[in-house]
Motif scaffolding. Structure first.
Motif, PDB file in Angstrom:
ATOM      1  N   ASP A  40      52.197  41.800  49.706  1.00 39.15           N
ATOM      2  CA  ASP A  40      53.090  41.803  48.555  1.00 39.15           C
ATOM      3  C   ASP A  40      52.358  41.412  47.273  1.00 39.15           C
ATOM      4  OD1 ASP A  40      55.883  41.919  47.461  1.00 39.15           O
ATOM      5  OD2 ASP A  40      55.451  39.813  47.037  1.00 39.15           O
ATOM      6  N   TYR A  41      51.431  40.459  47.352  1.00 37.70           N
ATOM      7  CA  TYR A  41      50.778  39.933  46.160  1.00 37.70           C
ATOM      8  C   TYR A  41      49.649  40.837  45.674  1.00 37.70           C
ATOM      9  CZ  TYR A  41      48.932  36.349  42.985  1.00 37.70           C
ATOM     10  OH  TYR A  41      48.523  35.652  41.869  1.00 37.70           O
ATOM     11  N   TYR A  42      48.955  41.496  46.605  1.00 30.46           N
ATOM     12  CA  TYR A  42      47.800  42.297  46.230  1.00 30.46           C
ATOM     13  C   TYR A  42      48.082  43.803  46.309  1.00 30.46           C
ATOM     14  CZ  TYR A  42      44.982  38.057  46.287  1.00 30.46           C
ATOM     15  OH  TYR A  42      44.472  36.818  46.010  1.00 30.46           O
ATOM     16  N   ALA A  43      48.516  44.277  47.483  1.00 31.89           N
ATOM     17  CA  ALA A  43      48.681  45.724  47.643  1.00 31.89           C
ATOM     18  C   ALA A  43      49.834  46.268  46.818  1.00 31.89           C
ATOM     19  CB  ALA A  43      48.889  46.059  49.127  1.00 31.89           C
ATOM     20  N   ALA A  44      50.941  45.525  46.724  1.00 38.12           N
ATOM     21  CA  ALA A  44      52.120  46.006  45.985  1.00 38.12           C
ATOM     22  C   ALA A  44      52.291  45.280  44.663  1.00 38.12           C
ATOM     23  CB  ALA A  44      53.376  45.816  46.842  1.00 38.12           C
ATOM     24  N   SER A  45      51.215  44.760  44.122  1.00 42.02           N
ATOM     25  CA  SER A  45      51.307  43.980  42.890  1.00 42.02           C
ATOM     26  C   SER A  45      51.443  44.894  41.682  1.00 42.02           C
ATOM     27  CB  SER A  45      50.061  43.100  42.733  1.00 42.02           C
ATOM     28  OG  SER A  45      48.911  43.902  42.533  1.00 42.02           O
ATOM     29  N   GLY A  46      51.846  44.300  40.566  1.00 40.91           N
ATOM     30  CA  GLY A  46      51.960  45.068  39.340  1.00 40.91           C
ATOM     31  C   GLY A  46      50.628  45.549  38.810  1.00 40.91           C
ATOM     32  N   MET A  47      49.537  44.850  39.189  1.00 37.82           N
ATOM     33  CA  MET A  47      48.224  45.258  38.724  1.00 37.82           C
ATOM     34  C   MET A  47      47.867  46.651  39.235  1.00 37.82           C
ATOM     35  SD  MET A  47      44.616  43.220  39.246  1.00 37.82           S
ATOM     36  CE  MET A  47      45.407  41.683  38.812  1.00 37.82           C
ATOM     37  N   PHE A 125      39.648  38.048  50.452  1.00 36.02           N
ATOM     38  CA  PHE A 125      38.839  39.260  50.568  1.00 36.02           C
ATOM     39  C   PHE A 125      39.674  40.419  51.100  1.00 36.02           C
ATOM     40  CE2 PHE A 125      35.974  41.977  53.099  1.00 36.02           C
ATOM     41  CZ  PHE A 125      35.107  42.387  52.098  1.00 36.02           C
ATOM     42  N   VAL A 126      40.483  40.146  52.137  1.00 34.59           N
ATOM     43  CA  VAL A 126      41.376  41.179  52.670  1.00 34.59           C
ATOM     44  C   VAL A 126      42.394  41.606  51.621  1.00 34.59           C
ATOM     45  CG1 VAL A 126      43.163  41.647  54.398  1.00 34.59           C
ATOM     46  CG2 VAL A 126      41.080  40.445  55.067  1.00 34.59           C
ATOM     47  N   GLY A 127      42.912  40.634  50.846  1.00 27.87           N
ATOM     48  CA  GLY A 127      43.877  40.975  49.808  1.00 27.87           C
ATOM     49  C   GLY A 127      43.300  41.898  48.754  1.00 27.87           C
ATOM     50  N   TRP A 128      42.071  41.628  48.309  1.00 25.64           N
ATOM     51  CA  TRP A 128      41.448  42.495  47.308  1.00 25.64           C
ATOM     52  C   TRP A 128      41.083  43.854  47.896  1.00 25.64           C
ATOM     53  CZ3 TRP A 128      41.764  42.420  42.381  1.00 25.64           C
ATOM     54  CH2 TRP A 128      41.990  41.229  41.709  1.00 25.64           C
ATOM     55  N   LEU A 129      40.771  43.890  49.199  1.00 22.80           N
ATOM     56  CA  LEU A 129      40.557  45.189  49.838  1.00 22.80           C
ATOM     57  C   LEU A 129      41.835  46.017  49.813  1.00 22.80           C
ATOM     58  CD1 LEU A 129      38.306  44.580  53.000  1.00 22.80           C
ATOM     59  CD2 LEU A 129      37.700  45.744  50.868  1.00 22.80           C
ATOM     60  N   LEU A 130      42.968  45.363  50.074  1.00 21.51           N
ATOM     61  CA  LEU A 130      44.247  46.072  50.017  1.00 21.51           C
ATOM     62  C   LEU A 130      44.518  46.589  48.605  1.00 21.51           C
ATOM     63  CD1 LEU A 130      46.443  43.646  52.156  1.00 21.51           C
ATOM     64  CD2 LEU A 130      45.567  45.876  52.851  1.00 21.51           C
ATOM     65  N   ALA A 131      44.215  45.768  47.605  1.00 21.74           N
ATOM     66  CA  ALA A 131      44.445  46.203  46.222  1.00 21.74           C
ATOM     67  C   ALA A 131      43.523  47.351  45.838  1.00 21.74           C
ATOM     68  CB  ALA A 131      44.251  45.018  45.275  1.00 21.74           C
ATOM     69  N   LEU A 132      42.239  47.224  46.182  1.00 22.77           N
ATOM     70  CA  LEU A 132      41.269  48.252  45.796  1.00 22.77           C
ATOM     71  C   LEU A 132      41.447  49.543  46.590  1.00 22.77           C
ATOM     72  CD1 LEU A 132      38.060  46.054  45.420  1.00 22.77           C
ATOM     73  CD2 LEU A 132      39.490  46.989  43.599  1.00 22.77           C
ATOM     74  N   SER A 133      42.105  49.470  47.760  1.00 25.59           N
ATOM     75  CA  SER A 133      42.302  50.684  48.557  1.00 25.59           C
ATOM     76  C   SER A 133      43.132  51.722  47.818  1.00 25.59           C
ATOM     77  CB  SER A 133      42.978  50.331  49.882  1.00 25.59           C
ATOM     78  OG  SER A 133      44.285  49.808  49.657  1.00 25.59           O
TER      79      SER A 133
END
Length: 324
Positions: A40-47, A125-133
């Motif tokens: 929720d915080y990284y993959a589905a974030s507003g960023m 690290f996993v969270g940023w991977l989800l965001a960058l994916s």
């Protein structure tokens, strides 16, 4: 070949659903809430959404073209919106998205579950991977397309130019007909074949889907549109009417009669628009009952042409000559 493609499509969907189920099943375990917070915080974030919105608005306004998008909006709603909308697409919306994206990066703080639990380094690290994916798909695709085309300024010009096979807008179709079609009445034009074939119903929607995704889905999708989906909706609607029970708040409080009356007014305010509009069009259309029904269930002549109809039109009008 068609059967094989359908089987491959079904197998792909089944495998895709299995992978998604196993991925989401992690959230059902004892520590699932911690994993869900990462998603929720990284993959589905507003960023991530803002990053995509920046490229979307820039591509629509500056690559696809705000004027062409204006024509598409006019085709859909029947009139051109105010000019300020165009400047929102071109300047205000991209600037707002870029500013909000930059602010979210500057004010970024690592995730804490319930504002207490600090994740280990590999969790972030996993969270940023989800965001960058999702974020990195856009620059990777840009770099891939840029590497496949020769030249320097030429390939940039080519990549930021709309494709030639995009569906024509109504204005472009009118310009095309004005160039090729002689000034004759509809009967003569139809007799001589000036107008391309007209498809309706599921076949026309099939052409629209093909224009959007690049291929025609399996034939079972067509039968779902024609039979399975309407039958399911009608059956569910009938079942909900048969099993209707008046509303009770918290299964205890019974509303007064005027409360149920207001509730049904709210429901009918949207439901009755369709039959009222049908009756209005039937009353204002000229001709016999059969002619009026036939006219009202026939697609309008000024609908945007599909690619197949455009190809038929060009095949009729354009002579077989070289580019010169």
């Amino acid at each position: 070949c068609v059967v094989l493609c359908c089987i491959q499509h079904v197998v792909y969907i089944v495998l895709h659903c299995i992978v998604l189920y196993l991925t989401c099943a992690v959230c059902f375990l004892q520590g699932g809430m911690y994993v869900f917070q990462l998603f929720d915080y990284y993959a589905a974030s507003g960023m991530c959404l803002l990053f995509m919105a920046i490229f979307e608005t820039v591509c629509i306004a500056w690559v696809y073209g705000a004027d062409r998008f204006y024509d598409n909006i006019e085709d859909m709603i029947g009139y051109r919106p105010g000019p300020y909308i165009k400047y929102c697409w071109m300047f205000f919306t991209p600037a707002t998205c870029i500013g909000t994206f930059a602010f979210s990066i500057i004010k970024y703080t690592p995730l804490k579950y319930n504002n207490e639990y600090v994740y280990p380094w590999w969790g972030y690290f996993v969270g940023w991977l989800l965001a960058l994916s999702s974020i990195m798909c856009i620059p990777f695709w840009i770099a891939l397309q840029d590497g496949h085309h020769p030249g320097n300024a030429e390939r940039v010009q080519l990549l930021v130019t709309p494709a030639d096979d995009l569906p024509k807008t109504k204005r472009e179709q009118q310009d095309l007909l004005a160039i090729f079609a002689p000034e004759e009445d509809d009967a003569t034009a139809n007799k001589r074949g000036y107008l391309p074939r007209r498809t309706a119903g599921a076949d026309r929607f099939y052409d629209n889907i093909e224009d959007m995704i690049g291929y025609r889905p399996g034939p079972y999708i067509k039968y779902c549109w024609m039979f399975f989906t309407p039958a399911t909706c009608i059956g569910t609607f009938a079942f909900s009417i048969i099993k209707y029970t008046p509303l009770k708040y918290n299964n205890e409080y019974v509303y007064p009669w005027w409360g149920y009356f207001v509730g049904w007014l709210l429901a009918l305010s949207s439901i009755m628009c369709i039959p009222f509009w049908m009756l209005y069009k039937m009353a204002t259309t000229q001709g016999t009952l059969r002619e009026r029904v036939q006219l009202l269930v026939t697609p309008a002549d000024d609908l945007p042409k599909t690619k197949r109809e455009q190809q038929d039109l060009l095949a009729i009008f354009a002579p077989e000559e070289d580019d010169a």
